[in-house]
Design an enzyme around this catalytic site. Structure first.
Site, mmCIF file in Angstrom:
data_model
loop_
_atom_site.group_PDB
_atom_site.id
_atom_site.type_symbol
_atom_site.label_atom_id
_atom_site.label_comp_id
_atom_site.label_asym_id
_atom_site.label_seq_id
_atom_site.Cartn_x
_atom_site.Cartn_y
_atom_site.Cartn_z
ATOM 1 N N HIS A 34 -15.365 25.381 15.154
ATOM 2 C CA HIS A 34 -14.637 24.135 15.437
ATOM 3 C C HIS A 34 -13.124 24.352 15.381
ATOM 4 C CE1 HIS A 34 -18.502 21.956 14.704
ATOM 5 N NE2 HIS A 34 -18.667 22.976 13.873
ATOM 6 N N SER B 149 11.602 32.357 29.781
ATOM 7 C CA SER B 149 11.906 31.031 30.315
ATOM 8 C C SER B 149 13.287 31.067 30.942
ATOM 9 C CB SER B 149 11.868 30.010 29.175
ATOM 10 O OG SER B 149 12.638 28.872 29.519
ATOM 11 N N LYS C 105 11.889 32.181 24.480
ATOM 12 C CA LYS C 105 10.489 32.097 24.889
ATOM 13 C C LYS C 105 9.919 33.452 25.286
ATOM 14 C CE LYS C 105 8.243 28.905 25.293
ATOM 15 N NZ LYS C 105 8.201 27.919 26.381
ATOM 16 N N GLU D 265 -2.363 32.653 30.983
ATOM 17 C CA GLU D 265 -2.511 31.293 31.512
ATOM 18 C C GLU D 265 -3.109 31.323 32.910
ATOM 19 O OE1 GLU D 265 1.166 28.812 30.280
ATOM 20 O OE2 GLU D 265 1.728 30.911 30.105
#
Ligand code: ARG
Length: 461
Positions: A155, A277, A283, A290
């Site tokens: 979970h 970024s 970043k 992704e």
């Protein structure tokens, strides 16, 4: 001029032709198409439909067309509707009117079904090899992290400690199933060579379909000509295999995206496999991961799309079936573009054992506390309750489980002895789970993973 225009008095509307034509994508079947035609020319000669001299002339013409495609020199003509008509048109220019004999007893319906199967039989092992590359990268990382301990979750909440190698190999075995699935599907495809099914009813010539099938690398001809021209199970199976592989890549990617977040900091992505970024200098974005996660959606969509296309079709070939090819090609291209950078990313990944260890909370040992009581004769259900009370007491006192005193424990149950402190050892908790497939026998699991890859000729070291 089309190859079928005899009964027509008007040319096809231009917009319809653009809709209908498939050469812009099915040219990728050229090699399979020509291989199928070579076998068909030989089968026609074997059946006495053409002479052996005619067969030889067809074969050399077909090889000339193949060479043009392979060299990127094939020039399509406006009337080339699909790969089958394009090859036949060009063969006619090279071999003369004799080319018109090649299509005897054959239809584009059995032809295209055969082409797609041959293409898939070639594509499947390529994909398997790319998946194998990623598996090898995961395994190499696992070999370095047998002793690294991390919090495992259910979970997505802290559950029990795990060897980091065990986590890495959980993704390895999912991919192993993908490889085995592709191999299993491909093996079954070999039992149903469609060539010789004709348009739907079979061929009237004395074609030895068994020999024809074997020549093309199949074990057997498809048993029913009507089924053979409409069967796209292989396309759906390939898309399912691709979609599920995509799901597995996506889940791996999701783990890594979370673990690369500085709040976890369990892994660091190599700079070559992450991006920055344009606005925020700090970043480090996991773009390849992704994209893996994102492309899984596209792959799943192809499967749903093809199944939907197939479900309402009446018997026999229907033009709807032309819709099988673009998803197949794109699914293959998508995974082919995804797997090599993911393998590189895993190879260059830095696990951060200190961060993993720092995230270990003694709550992860609550099951072991219960098991300690089981070892002292307490039934598990009752032991679970007592360990739960210890967790609650530690929470109330604001201390870890190991900081409760011997008196605290004895107040809960006299089954707790002075040796309860031995429970609070994460490495021991991992080592204890040593039954087959458990995190405590990860070294043996690593050896089994290595053997699995070696058995398929991947990454044997
Ligand atoms: N381009 C067609 C396809 O991909 C080939 C088969 C065409 N058959 C036909 N009867 N029009 O499905």
């Amino acid at each position: 001029m089309t190859l079928w225009g005899g009964a027509f008095s008007q040319p096809t509307d231009d917009a319809v032709r653009r809709l209908n034509d498939s050469l812009r994508f099915d040219w990728r079947l050229y090699d399979a198409d020509i291989t199928g035609s070579v076998a068909w020319a030989e089968a026609l000669a074997g059946a006495g439909v053409i002479t052996s001299a005619e067969r030889d002339a067809l074969l050399s013409g077909l090889e000339a067309v193949r060479a043009e495609f392979a060299a990127g020199q094939f020039v399509p003509a406006p009337a080339d509707e699909d790969i089958h008509t394009a090859v036949e048109r060009r063969l006619g220019e090279i071999a003369g009117p004799l080319a018109g004999k090649l299509h005897t007893g054959r239809s584009r319906n059995d032809q295209v079904a055969t082409d797609v199967l041959l293409w898939l039989l070639d594509a499947a092992p390529h994909l398997s090899a790319l998946i194998g590359g990623l598996m090898a990268a995961l395994l190499t990382q696992a070999e370095q992290h047998g002793g690294t301990i991390m919090p495992g979750t259910t979970h997505f909440q802290p559950a029990q400690p795990l060897s980091a190698a065990h986590w890495l190999l959980s993704h390895f075995w999912a991919l192993a199933r993908d490889v085995a699935r592709l191999e299993g599907f491909a093996d079954a495809w070999r039992d149903k060579c469609p060539l010789g099914a004709g348009a739907l009813a079979g061929t009237p010539y004395a074609i030895d379909r068994g020999r024809l099938a074997e020549q093309l690398g199949f074990r057997a001809p498809a048993p029913n000509s009507l089924d053979a021209v409409a069967d796209r199970d292989h396309a759906a199976e390939f898309l399912f295999a691709a979609a599920l592989t995509g799901v597995h890549l996506s889940r791996l990617a999701e783990d890594l995206i979370l673990f690369a977040n500085p709040a976890f900091g369990f892994v660091r992505l190599d700079e070559r496999y992450s991006t920055g970024s344009s606005l925020m200098p700090q970043k480090r974005n996991p773009d390849p991961l992704e994209l893996a996660r994102g492309k899984a959606g596209r792959l799943a969509g192809y499967l749903a799309g093809l199944l939907t296309t197939l479900k309402g079709l009446p018997s026999g070939y229907n033009k709807d079936l032309q819709e099988d090819k673009e998803p197949l090609f794109d699914a293959y291209d998508t995974l082919s573009a995804l797997l090599p950078p993911l393998s590189g990313l895993i190879g260059a990944l830095a696990l951060v054992p200190e961060r993993m260890r720092a995230a270990l909370d003694e709550g992860l040992l609550a099951t072991d506390l219960a098991d300690y009581l089981v070892g002292r004769g307490v039934p598990f259900r009752q032991a679970h309750g007592l360990a739960g009370q210890a967790v609650r007491l530690a929470e109330t006192k604001g201390v870890p489980l190991s900081a409760l005193t011997a008196d605290d424990y004895r107040a809960l149950s006299d089954a707790f002895g002075p040796d309860v402190a031995q429970v609070f050892d994460f490495d021991a908790a991992v080592a204890r789970r040593a039954a087959f497939g458990g995190t405590g026998e990860v070294r043996e699991q690593i050896a089994r993973a290595r053997a699995w890859l070696a058995g398929r000729g991947v990454g044997a070291s």
